[in-house]
Design an enzyme around this catalytic site. Sequence first.
Site, mmCIF file in Angstrom:
data_model
loop_
_atom_site.group_PDB
_atom_site.id
_atom_site.type_symbol
_atom_site.label_atom_id
_atom_site.label_comp_id
_atom_site.label_asym_id
_atom_site.label_seq_id
_atom_site.Cartn_x
_atom_site.Cartn_y
_atom_site.Cartn_z
ATOM 1 N N ARG A 195 10.386 -0.299 11.418
ATOM 2 C CA ARG A 195 9.240 0.108 12.228
ATOM 3 C C ARG A 195 9.125 -0.785 13.460
ATOM 4 O O ARG A 195 9.403 -1.968 13.387
ATOM 5 C CB ARG A 195 7.968 -0.001 11.379
ATOM 6 C CG ARG A 195 7.399 1.348 11.035
ATOM 7 C CD ARG A 195 6.363 1.269 9.973
ATOM 8 N NE ARG A 195 5.230 0.403 10.299
ATOM 9 C CZ ARG A 195 4.200 0.223 9.475
ATOM 10 N NH1 ARG A 195 4.169 0.838 8.316
ATOM 11 N NH2 ARG A 195 3.208 -0.568 9.804
ATOM 12 N N ARG A 204 -1.376 -8.203 13.500
ATOM 13 C CA ARG A 204 -1.857 -7.295 12.447
ATOM 14 C C ARG A 204 -2.568 -8.081 11.349
ATOM 15 O O ARG A 204 -3.604 -7.665 10.847
ATOM 16 C CB ARG A 204 -0.677 -6.503 11.854
ATOM 17 C CG ARG A 204 -0.154 -5.429 12.795
ATOM 18 C CD ARG A 204 1.266 -5.007 12.471
ATOM 19 N NE ARG A 204 1.439 -4.431 11.165
ATOM 20 C CZ ARG A 204 2.625 -4.283 10.573
ATOM 21 N NH1 ARG A 204 3.729 -4.671 11.187
ATOM 22 N NH2 ARG A 204 2.706 -3.743 9.391
ATOM 23 N N ARG A 238 -10.747 0.393 7.500
ATOM 24 C CA ARG A 238 -10.317 -0.939 7.929
ATOM 25 C C ARG A 238 -11.443 -1.692 8.605
ATOM 26 O O ARG A 238 -11.281 -2.867 8.937
ATOM 27 C CB ARG A 238 -9.164 -0.797 8.931
ATOM 28 C CG ARG A 238 -7.793 -0.965 8.307
ATOM 29 C CD ARG A 238 -6.771 -0.651 9.377
ATOM 30 N NE ARG A 238 -5.537 -1.335 9.171
ATOM 31 C CZ ARG A 238 -4.477 -0.782 8.587
ATOM 32 N NH1 ARG A 238 -4.530 0.420 8.103
ATOM 33 N NH2 ARG A 238 -3.356 -1.454 8.495
ATOM 34 N N LYS A 284 0.832 -1.214 0.000
ATOM 35 C CA LYS A 284 0.000 0.000 0.000
ATOM 36 C C LYS A 284 0.864 1.262 0.000
ATOM 37 O O LYS A 284 0.652 2.175 -0.784
ATOM 38 C CB LYS A 284 -0.941 0.015 1.223
ATOM 39 C CG LYS A 284 -1.914 -1.136 1.270
ATOM 40 C CD LYS A 284 -2.915 -1.013 2.406
ATOM 41 C CE LYS A 284 -2.298 -1.067 3.788
ATOM 42 N NZ LYS A 284 -1.656 -2.355 4.123
ATOM 43 N N ARG A 308 11.591 -4.960 5.616
ATOM 44 C CA ARG A 308 11.285 -3.576 5.219
ATOM 45 C C ARG A 308 12.128 -2.581 6.027
ATOM 46 O O ARG A 308 12.357 -2.748 7.218
ATOM 47 C CB ARG A 308 9.816 -3.259 5.463
ATOM 48 C CG ARG A 308 9.537 -1.760 5.296
ATOM 49 C CD ARG A 308 8.112 -1.376 5.306
ATOM 50 N NE ARG A 308 7.372 -1.857 6.450
ATOM 51 C CZ ARG A 308 6.064 -1.775 6.544
ATOM 52 N NH1 ARG A 308 5.366 -1.246 5.559
ATOM 53 N NH2 ARG A 308 5.459 -2.234 7.607
HETATM 54 P P1 AP5 Z 1 4.697 -1.528 1.939
HETATM 55 O O1 AP5 Z 1 4.410 -0.735 0.702
HETATM 56 O O2 AP5 Z 1 5.351 -0.808 3.082
HETATM 57 O O3 AP5 Z 1 3.376 -2.302 2.417
HETATM 58 P P2 AP5 Z 1 2.094 -1.767 3.215
HETATM 59 O O4 AP5 Z 1 0.922 -2.487 2.650
HETATM 60 O O5 AP5 Z 1 2.054 -0.274 3.194
HETATM 61 O O6 AP5 Z 1 2.438 -2.339 4.654
HETATM 62 P P3 AP5 Z 1 2.183 -1.710 6.083
HETATM 63 O O7 AP5 Z 1 2.907 -2.591 7.039
HETATM 64 O O8 AP5 Z 1 2.507 -0.252 6.124
HETATM 65 O O9 AP5 Z 1 0.650 -1.929 6.218
HETATM 66 P P4 AP5 Z 1 -0.139 -1.917 7.534
HETATM 67 O O10 AP5 Z 1 -1.538 -1.873 7.016
HETATM 68 O O11 AP5 Z 1 0.177 -3.004 8.477
HETATM 69 O O12 AP5 Z 1 0.416 -0.623 8.272
HETATM 70 P P5 AP5 Z 1 -0.205 0.795 8.574
HETATM 71 O O13 AP5 Z 1 0.899 1.743 8.736
HETATM 72 O O14 AP5 Z 1 -1.309 1.121 7.617
HETATM 73 O O15 AP5 Z 1 5.575 -2.797 1.507
HETATM 74 C C1 AP5 Z 1 6.076 -3.698 2.475
HETATM 75 C C2 AP5 Z 1 7.481 -4.161 2.064
HETATM 76 O O16 AP5 Z 1 7.383 -4.929 0.868
HETATM 77 C C3 AP5 Z 1 8.434 -2.990 1.737
HETATM 78 O O17 AP5 Z 1 9.709 -3.318 2.195
HETATM 79 C C4 AP5 Z 1 8.408 -2.875 0.205
HETATM 80 O O18 AP5 Z 1 9.636 -2.429 -0.301
HETATM 81 C C5 AP5 Z 1 8.132 -4.325 -0.207
HETATM 82 N N1 AP5 Z 1 7.278 -4.417 -1.385
HETATM 83 C C6 AP5 Z 1 6.186 -3.667 -1.682
HETATM 84 N N2 AP5 Z 1 5.634 -4.074 -2.833
HETATM 85 C C7 AP5 Z 1 6.394 -5.108 -3.279
HETATM 86 C C8 AP5 Z 1 6.337 -5.975 -4.418
HETATM 87 N N3 AP5 Z 1 5.356 -5.831 -5.322
HETATM 88 N N4 AP5 Z 1 7.277 -6.936 -4.528
HETATM 89 C C9 AP5 Z 1 8.259 -7.091 -3.613
HETATM 90 N N5 AP5 Z 1 8.387 -6.301 -2.516
HETATM 91 C C10 AP5 Z 1 7.454 -5.336 -2.349
HETATM 92 O O19 AP5 Z 1 -0.926 0.532 9.974
HETATM 93 C C11 AP5 Z 1 -0.171 0.265 11.134
HETATM 94 C C12 AP5 Z 1 -1.109 0.170 12.341
HETATM 95 O O20 AP5 Z 1 -1.820 1.426 12.496
HETATM 96 C C13 AP5 Z 1 -2.200 -0.872 12.259
HETATM 97 O O21 AP5 Z 1 -1.735 -2.130 12.679
HETATM 98 C C14 AP5 Z 1 -3.246 -0.281 13.211
HETATM 99 O O22 AP5 Z 1 -2.881 -0.495 14.544
HETATM 100 C C15 AP5 Z 1 -3.136 1.192 12.961
HETATM 101 N N6 AP5 Z 1 -4.079 1.672 11.935
HETATM 102 C C16 AP5 Z 1 -3.756 2.166 10.699
HETATM 103 N N7 AP5 Z 1 -4.860 2.523 10.045
HETATM 104 C C17 AP5 Z 1 -5.900 2.257 10.884
HETATM 105 C C18 AP5 Z 1 -7.325 2.388 10.754
HETATM 106 N N8 AP5 Z 1 -7.888 2.840 9.626
HETATM 107 N N9 AP5 Z 1 -8.084 2.009 11.797
HETATM 108 C C19 AP5 Z 1 -7.542 1.537 12.941
HETATM 109 N N10 AP5 Z 1 -6.209 1.374 13.132
HETATM 110 C C20 AP5 Z 1 -5.403 1.726 12.101
#
Ligand code: AP5
Length: 224
Positions: free
Chosen positions: A160, A171, A88, A13, A127
Amino acid sequence: MVILLFGPPGCGKGTQSRFIGEMLRIPAISTGDLLRAASQSASQRIRDACAILFQGGLVDDAVINEMLVSRLEEADCRNGFLLDGYPRTYSQAAFLQQHIVESKRPNPLLIHLDVPRPVLVERICSRRQCSKCSRIYNLVFQPPKVDGKCDVDGGTLSQRKDDNEEVLSERLNAYQRMTESVISFYAEENYHKLDGSLPPEKVSENIARLLVRPLSARTSEAVP
Ligand code: AP5
């Protein structure tokens, strides 16, 4: 345009939201980033609400909804925005829809990046992220040119706090519990599932192909 990027932790994402934001010139808003910033907030209420983030659970809907609306009121969101990681839950989807109707914005397009669980674990554990510009790297798939440094601004790359196997498992469970209900909120024509396990450039290409269609339709509608 209003674009929602949906999928499990590590599906890409953050990686793709930067690409889409630059392509469409709209802000890419990550609710994870908003919450990580808020976890340093002066308000004890907000700090307490964000504590669950580092254990892999979801932050309370009311807290994240309030933060989101205040971000969407900023001037850069006037011509559209992309949300990375929101909604979410079903209740977040309903809340966003109400906001969209009230603010007379177009119906959102939900892009679901689908990636199998074992791939997610490998991606997340390797990552790294720039501490200055938040650009995302991967020690295996997208390594920086210089070890530990961002290619763009030389910022230090760090891991992170929630990127470890134990928290990741929570998660992923939180994601799995909510997936169906979020998807069920959106009409078939506004929901698009893409293969997120392809190389990043290929995923970007498929997203671009998908987005060009509604954009050109809109342009032709605008012609008198
Ligand atoms: P990356 O692009 O970083 O993936 P991502 O989907 O953004 O992963 P996140 O870990 O950020 O998602 P998340 O939903 O857990 O975290 P968030 O910050 O939203 O890619 C990952 C890795 O893979 C990277 O190293 C990249 O280089 C590699 N990669 C990418 N694409 C690739 C490909 N095609 N091929 C190979 N490698 C690739 O949320 C964190 C926390 O915040 C949640 O757990 C929750 O507690 C809270 N939170 C966030 N939003 C909400 C909400 N709406 N409601 C309630 N709690 C929330």
